[in-house]
Scaffold this motif. Sequence first.
Motif, PDB file in Angstrom:
ATOM      1  N   ARG A  58       0.864  -1.186   0.000  1.00  0.00           N
ATOM      2  CA  ARG A  58       0.000   0.000   0.000  1.00  0.00           C
ATOM      3  C   ARG A  58       0.899   1.235   0.000  1.00  0.00           C
ATOM      4  NH1 ARG A  58      -5.224   1.299   0.674  1.00  0.00           N
ATOM      5  NH2 ARG A  58      -5.757   3.272   1.672  1.00  0.00           N
ATOM      6  N   ILE A  59       0.729   2.083  -1.013  1.00  0.00           N
ATOM      7  CA  ILE A  59       1.510   3.313  -1.152  1.00  0.00           C
ATOM      8  C   ILE A  59       0.547   4.486  -1.031  1.00  0.00           C
ATOM      9  CG2 ILE A  59       3.003   4.668  -2.666  1.00  0.00           C
ATOM     10  CD1 ILE A  59       3.775   2.015  -4.042  1.00  0.00           C
ATOM     11  N   THR A  60       0.820   5.380  -0.110  1.00  0.00           N
ATOM     12  CA  THR A  60      -0.067   6.517   0.083  1.00  0.00           C
ATOM     13  C   THR A  60       0.697   7.827  -0.015  1.00  0.00           C
ATOM     14  OG1 THR A  60       0.189   6.368   2.496  1.00  0.00           O
ATOM     15  CG2 THR A  60      -1.694   5.232   1.519  1.00  0.00           C
ATOM     16  N   MET A  61       0.059   8.820  -0.616  1.00  0.00           N
ATOM     17  CA  MET A  61       0.615  10.165  -0.732  1.00  0.00           C
ATOM     18  C   MET A  61      -0.273  11.105   0.074  1.00  0.00           C
ATOM     19  SD  MET A  61       1.508  10.116  -4.809  1.00  0.00           S
ATOM     20  CE  MET A  61       2.587   8.826  -5.475  1.00  0.00           C
ATOM     21  N   ASP A  62       0.278  11.633   1.162  1.00  0.00           N
ATOM     22  CA  ASP A  62      -0.483  12.471   2.095  1.00  0.00           C
ATOM     23  C   ASP A  62      -0.093  13.928   1.919  1.00  0.00           C
ATOM     24  OD1 ASP A  62      -1.582  10.137   3.020  1.00  0.00           O
ATOM     25  OD2 ASP A  62      -0.260   9.971   4.749  1.00  0.00           O
ATOM     26  N   GLU A  63      -1.080  14.737   1.530  1.00  0.00           N
ATOM     27  CA  GLU A  63      -0.832  16.141   1.230  1.00  0.00           C
ATOM     28  C   GLU A  63      -1.576  17.046   2.210  1.00  0.00           C
ATOM     29  OE1 GLU A  63      -1.679  16.928  -2.900  1.00  0.00           O
ATOM     30  OE2 GLU A  63      -1.060  14.919  -3.509  1.00  0.00           O
ATOM     31  N   ASN A  64      -1.058  18.266   2.363  1.00  0.00           N
ATOM     32  CA  ASN A  64      -1.713  19.300   3.175  1.00  0.00           C
ATOM     33  C   ASN A  64      -1.960  18.827   4.603  1.00  0.00           C
ATOM     34  OD1 ASN A  64      -1.892  20.913   0.777  1.00  0.00           O
ATOM     35  ND2 ASN A  64      -3.702  19.746   0.180  1.00  0.00           N
TER      36      ASN A  64
END
Length: 238
Positions: A167-173
């Motif tokens: 699982r690859i997640t990109m967390d922004e802001n």
Amino acid sequence: MEKKIYDPSLAENRYRHEFKYLCSYGELMMLKVRLQGLVSLDTHVGESGVYNIRSLYFDDIYDTCYRENEAGTDPREKFRIRIYDHSSERISLELKRKVRGKTQKLSCLLTEEQCRGLMEGEIPVLQENSPALLRKLCLLMQTRHMRPKVIVEYERVPYVYPHGNVRITMDENISASNRTDRFLERQIPLRPILEAGQHILEVKYDEYLPDGIYRTIQSGNLRQTAFSKYYLCRRYHL
């Protein structure tokens, strides 16, 4: 089309590898291009490809979770309540453990009434069938004065790959708020905790990370970090 959200209770409660990287927005966009054809967007997010996560973290009277995170204590654990897309339709109580470099997440559902009580620091009345996770939190609230401390909020773009349960997640802001009493409100005051343009990439997997994904992630100049959203958000409000 109704948007679906990631359901952590569907995953097995196993210990997993978890690596975090501090990224610029440009690096995230480049990774999205490189990952195309290798991984799939998580179908739970629907057509938009992104969902909002808001978590209410707990700590005790001694700020044990905060200080253990600062010291890198192993093992350690944190309790949080989590909602998605500012909706109270599904409210999860979660316990995240870190043991010998691996992580485990346990979860159970809460009613809105239980959540609102916990937001106020009230210990809910337990029933015979109350989940063990809720029972443990109630015990810590009684014995260590565990209470809500900070809200962490961000937008997440999630990718999945079946082999290795990646699982690859990109967390922004990524933002924080000390208005724990407003956790279930749609709009709350928030403060960014990273410099402008900085975001977090997380890579999680079980026993192995496929070579193609590993090479793709390592091909840039990403900076691996022991980043803790909870720790940084608390640091701004202590």
